[in-house]
Design a protein around this motif. Sequence first.
Motif, PDB file in Angstrom:
ATOM      1  N   MET A  12       0.862  -1.174   0.000  1.00  9.00           N
ATOM      2  CA  MET A  12       0.000   0.000   0.000  1.00  9.00           C
ATOM      3  C   MET A  12       0.899   1.224   0.000  1.00  9.00           C
ATOM      4  O   MET A  12       1.628   1.472   0.979  1.00  9.00           O
ATOM      5  N   ALA A  13       0.887   1.965  -1.102  1.00 16.38           N
ATOM      6  CA  ALA A  13       1.755   3.127  -1.240  1.00 16.38           C
ATOM      7  C   ALA A  13       1.483   4.135  -0.130  1.00 16.38           C
ATOM      8  O   ALA A  13       0.325   4.402   0.212  1.00 16.38           O
ATOM      9  N   GLY A  14       2.557   4.670   0.425  1.00 15.62           N
ATOM     10  CA  GLY A  14       2.441   5.647   1.484  1.00 15.62           C
ATOM     11  C   GLY A  14       2.125   5.060   2.840  1.00 15.62           C
ATOM     12  O   GLY A  14       2.049   5.790   3.835  1.00 15.62           O
ATOM     13  N   ILE A  15       1.966   3.751   2.916  1.00 18.59           N
ATOM     14  CA  ILE A  15       1.595   3.082   4.169  1.00 18.59           C
ATOM     15  C   ILE A  15       2.617   2.021   4.570  1.00 18.59           C
ATOM     16  O   ILE A  15       3.102   2.002   5.701  1.00 18.59           O
ATOM     17  N   ASN A  16       2.960   1.124   3.633  1.00 24.93           N
ATOM     18  CA  ASN A  16       3.771  -0.045   3.981  1.00 24.93           C
ATOM     19  C   ASN A  16       5.256   0.268   4.040  1.00 24.93           C
ATOM     20  O   ASN A  16       6.042  -0.136   3.178  1.00 24.93           O
ATOM     21  N   ASP A  17       5.662   0.985   5.100  1.00 26.12           N
ATOM     22  CA  ASP A  17       7.086   1.101   5.371  1.00 26.12           C
ATOM     23  C   ASP A  17       7.465   0.018   6.372  1.00 26.12           C
ATOM     24  O   ASP A  17       6.625  -0.780   6.796  1.00 26.12           O
ATOM     25  N   TRP A  18       8.730  -0.021   6.768  1.00 26.53           N
ATOM     26  CA  TRP A  18       9.185  -1.126   7.621  1.00 26.53           C
ATOM     27  C   TRP A  18       8.496  -1.122   8.980  1.00 26.53           C
ATOM     28  O   TRP A  18       8.233  -2.183   9.548  1.00 26.53           O
ATOM     29  N   ARG A  19       8.160   0.056   9.477  1.00 24.08           N
ATOM     30  CA  ARG A  19       7.494   0.120  10.778  1.00 24.08           C
ATOM     31  C   ARG A  19       6.095  -0.494  10.713  1.00 24.08           C
ATOM     32  O   ARG A  19       5.658  -1.151  11.661  1.00 24.08           O
ATOM     33  N   PHE A  20       5.394  -0.248   9.605  1.00 27.58           N
ATOM     34  CA  PHE A  20       4.029  -0.756   9.482  1.00 27.58           C
ATOM     35  C   PHE A  20       4.007  -2.272   9.336  1.00 27.58           C
ATOM     36  O   PHE A  20       3.121  -2.945   9.883  1.00 27.58           O
ATOM     37  N   VAL A  21       4.952  -2.842   8.600  1.00 26.78           N
ATOM     38  CA  VAL A  21       4.874  -4.273   8.275  1.00 26.78           C
ATOM     39  C   VAL A  21       5.562  -5.172   9.287  1.00 26.78           C
ATOM     40  O   VAL A  21       5.281  -6.375   9.329  1.00 26.78           O
ATOM     41  N   ARG A  22       6.435  -4.625  10.128  1.00 27.19           N
ATOM     42  CA  ARG A  22       7.337  -5.482  10.911  1.00 27.19           C
ATOM     43  C   ARG A  22       6.637  -6.420  11.882  1.00 27.19           C
ATOM     44  O   ARG A  22       7.142  -7.511  12.184  1.00 27.19           O
ATOM     45  N   ASP A  23       5.476  -6.005  12.412  1.00 28.62           N
ATOM     46  CA  ASP A  23       4.812  -6.838  13.424  1.00 28.62           C
ATOM     47  C   ASP A  23       3.646  -7.648  12.864  1.00 28.62           C
ATOM     48  O   ASP A  23       2.942  -8.318  13.627  1.00 28.62           O
ATOM     49  N   LYS A  24       3.455  -7.598  11.555  1.00 31.63           N
ATOM     50  CA  LYS A  24       2.352  -8.344  10.963  1.00 31.63           C
ATOM     51  C   LYS A  24       2.703  -9.832  10.921  1.00 31.63           C
ATOM     52  O   LYS A  24       3.841 -10.212  10.630  1.00 31.63           O
ATOM     53  N   ARG A  25       1.724 -10.665  11.148  1.00 30.39           N
ATOM     54  CA  ARG A  25       1.959 -12.111  11.243  1.00 30.39           C
ATOM     55  C   ARG A  25       1.781 -12.824   9.905  1.00 30.39           C
ATOM     56  O   ARG A  25       1.649 -14.040   9.861  1.00 30.39           O
ATOM     57  N   ALA A  26       1.836 -12.105   8.827  1.00 36.99           N
ATOM     58  CA  ALA A  26       1.718 -12.708   7.501  1.00 36.99           C
ATOM     59  C   ALA A  26       2.962 -13.521   7.165  1.00 36.99           C
ATOM     60  O   ALA A  26       4.069 -13.233   7.632  1.00 36.99           O
ATOM     61  N   GLY A  27       2.772 -14.529   6.312  1.00 34.08           N
ATOM     62  CA  GLY A  27       3.905 -15.313   5.832  1.00 34.08           C
ATOM     63  C   GLY A  27       4.806 -14.519   4.918  1.00 34.08           C
ATOM     64  O   GLY A  27       5.996 -14.821   4.773  1.00 34.08           O
ATOM     65  N   MET A  28       4.252 -13.479   4.273  1.00 37.98           N
ATOM     66  CA  MET A  28       5.037 -12.547   3.463  1.00 37.98           C
ATOM     67  C   MET A  28       4.492 -11.150   3.658  1.00 37.98           C
ATOM     68  O   MET A  28       3.276 -10.949   3.664  1.00 37.98           O
ATOM     69  N   VAL A  29       5.388 -10.192   3.821  1.00 35.77           N
ATOM     70  CA  VAL A  29       4.995  -8.785   3.875  1.00 35.77           C
ATOM     71  C   VAL A  29       5.652  -8.068   2.700  1.00 35.77           C
ATOM     72  O   VAL A  29       6.788  -8.362   2.331  1.00 35.77           O
TER      73      VAL A  29
END
Length: 248
Positions: A12-29
Motif C-alpha cells: 500500500m503506497a504511502g503506508i507499507n514502510d518497515w514500521r508498518f509491516v514489521r509486526d504483521k503475522r503474515a507469511g510474506m509482507v
Amino acid sequence: MIFPNRLVLSAMAGINDWRFVRDKRAGMVVLGGFNADRDSNEAAKRAAERGRREFVFSDPVREIERQISMLHGFRGVVAVNVRSKSLDGYAEVARVAGDYGVIVEINAHCRQPEFLEIGCGQSLLFNQHKLAEIVERASKHAEVVVKIRGGLDVDYLSLSQLLFDSGALMIHVDAMIPGGGADYELVKLISSVGNTIGNNSVVDVSSARKMLESGAKLVSLARAVLKDERIFDRLLRDNLLSSSVEVV
C-alpha cells in the motif's frame, strides 16, 4: 522458497514502510509501493500533491535498501513492490533485493494517472514486451513476483505464460471485477500456469480459503488490514491459512 503461512500483506503506497509491516503475522509482507528512479519519484510527488499517500525519497534506491535492512530477522518472507519508468530502476532494486535475500515485486497494478503517463503500473499490461524484459532483467538478481490487475481487456492466459517464461516466481493477481467482487475464475486460470497470490475482497476465513481453493498458493490482504489490525491473528486460527507452503 518456504512461506510460514499462506497470508500476504499486500503493498500500500504511502503506508507499507518497515514500521508498518514489521509486526504483521503474515507469511510474506510487501514493502512499498516504492519508486526506483527519478521519473517515478516525480510522479509520486505529483500524486501526493493531489492528496494521494505516496512514498517520496530523495535517494530512492538507498532508502529502499534501508527499508529492507530494517526488517532483518523478520520471521517470514519480505518483498519490495517497485515502480520505475526505466529498466535500470527495476534492475537496481533487484540487485539490492538479491543482496538481502528478499523478493522484488514488479508493480504492473497501479492505476494512478501520474504513473500511467510515464509507462508504470497497469500500463505495463499493455506493453508486455517491456514487462517481460523487466522480469527477465530483475530475475537475474532476485526472485520476482509481478503484481497485476484483473478486469482489463488483456489475454491473461498468454500474459501469465509470458511472465513465467521470463522468470517470474509468482503472479500476484488483484482479481477485481469492475463494480466489485473477486474473479475466482481468473485466479484459477493463472494458477493453471504457475504460482499465484490471490487478492481482492479477502476479509475473512471464508473469502481467504476461497482464493486458495481456486488454486492460489498464497492469499493477500491490503485495506482490510487498515480496518482490522488483528485480522491476521483471526485468519491464522484456520488450519489451512496457518499452514506453511513451499513455492518453487
